[in-house]
Design a protein around this motif. Structure first.
Motif, short mmCIF file in Angstrom:
data_model
loop_
_atom_site.label_atom_id
_atom_site.label_comp_id
_atom_site.label_asym_id
_atom_site.label_seq_id
_atom_site.Cartn_x
_atom_site.Cartn_y
_atom_site.Cartn_z
N PHE A 41 51.05 40.77 37.18
CA PHE A 41 49.49 41.02 36.70
C PHE A 41 49.45 41.98 35.56
CE2 PHE A 41 46.29 39.48 39.83
CZ PHE A 41 47.32 38.71 40.60
N TRP A 227 42.92 39.38 43.84
CA TRP A 227 43.14 39.21 42.45
C TRP A 227 42.39 40.31 41.81
CZ3 TRP A 227 38.99 39.10 38.95
CH2 TRP A 227 38.05 38.73 39.33
N ARG A 228 41.57 40.92 42.41
CA ARG A 228 40.58 41.93 41.86
C ARG A 228 41.54 43.37 41.86
NH1 ARG A 228 36.17 39.02 43.88
NH2 ARG A 228 34.82 38.47 42.18
N LEU A 231 44.58 43.16 39.68
CA LEU A 231 44.28 43.51 38.26
C LEU A 231 44.45 44.81 38.00
CD1 LEU A 231 41.46 40.93 37.01
CD2 LEU A 231 43.92 41.11 36.17
N ALA A 235 46.91 46.40 35.47
CA ALA A 235 46.78 47.43 34.48
C ALA A 235 47.26 48.75 34.27
CB ALA A 235 45.01 47.26 34.37
#
Length: 301
Positions: A41, A227-228, A231, A235
């Motif tokens: 990710f 997935w949230r 991420l 990041a």
């Protein structure tokens, strides 16, 4: 103020956010999946950083060479191992103390750099690292009877051994990333750091993907549902890594990692205010020693 100092402080803060995100993921997906998320990710963000520097700012791509590839592979594999061990450690102890065992990383990075790169440290840096490591050891025995014997026996506990192994792998990866970035020879420290990051994250993602295909495919479904937060981990992890690589291109890895002990302050804040964990006096004392080590590093290092 030297540029590597604010870069390191920002990277430490972002890494703490990433670690908090990974602990949250650990409750949803397994250790392997949480480790994979850190790399897979983060890769898109690393590519974006590279394109901004190349297309937006006009920095040319450096020529890759054999030395760069060898150091990147060694550092990347060491980081996978270190990350896996650190996340696995969360299963044994609370968030604040779980990361403490790996904090021997600066001392181990200094030793590895001395043996392999012949890099030496000033007396001020050695004193700073020693103070910080003592602080970490206080934290590591904060929930056990404290006496000379407990300080010695804590080293052979499974949690301590896992943490020390994680610190060794992190130390090797830090020195490896510095050597890889420096081997590019230009055009500047930011582009060297971004290329190193993109290359190693690509390699790490492919390795972890293959590992999971043959080892535990069920993790993919769990990662898709998470997935949230994935991420968020990607990041913050990629941005922190860019900061680490940039700082270690400008300064010795052991020195950067010694200042990076400031992350423990962020960890304690997260433990108290976010995870609602209780911190005792020895942990506070250890934290103060880490702060003292950082002060010595900045003033005398």
């Amino acid at each position: 103020m030297d540029l590597w100092i604010p870069i390191t402080l920002a990277a430490a803060f972002l890494q703490n956010l990433r670690s908090a995100g990974q602990k949250h993921l650990k409750g949803t997906i397994g250790t392997t999946g949480a480790t994979f998320v850190r790399f897979a990710f983060g890769l898109p963000f690393a590519v974006v950083f590279l394109l901004i520097l190349h297309e937006g700012l006009g920095y040319p791509f450096p020529d890759l060479n054999r030395t760069f590839v060898l150091w990147s592979v060694l550092a990347g594999l060491s980081q996978i191992l270190a990350q896996f061990l650190l996340i696995h450690l969360f299963s044994f102890r609370n968030f604040a103390v779980g990361t403490a065992y790996s904090r021997t990383e600066p001392a181990q990075a200094a030793l590895f750099a001395l043996l392999v790169l012949q890099e030496t440290l000033s007396l001020g840096v050695v004193v700073a690292i020693t103070i910080s490591v003592v602080g970490v050891m206080l934290i590591s025995v904060a929930h056990t009877p404290v006496n000379p014997r407990s300080l010695l026996t804590s080293i052979i506990r499974p949690t301590a051994l896992i943490g020390i192994a994680s610190g060794t792998a992190f130390g090797i990866s830090a020195v490896g990333y510095r050597a890889a970035s420096l081997s590019l020879g230009g055009p500047n420290f930011l582009m060297q750091a971004a290329v190193t990051l993109a290359f190693t994250l690509t390699m790490q993602t492919l390795i972890m993907f293959a590992w999971m295909i043959f080892g535990d495919r069920t993790e993919f479904g769990r990662m898709r549902r998470a997935w949230r937060p994935g991420l968020f981990v990607g990041a913050t992890g990629a941005t922190a890594s860019l900061g680490w690589f940039a700082a270690m291109t400008l300064q010795q890895a052991a020195v950067v990692k010694a200042l990076a002990q400031v992350e423990m302050l962020f960890t304690f804040a997260a433990a108290v205010f976010y995870f609602r964990e209780k911190i005792n006096r020895l942990e506070v004392a250890g934290c103060l020693l880490i702060v003292a080590g950082i002060v010595v590093l900045v003033l005398l290092g």
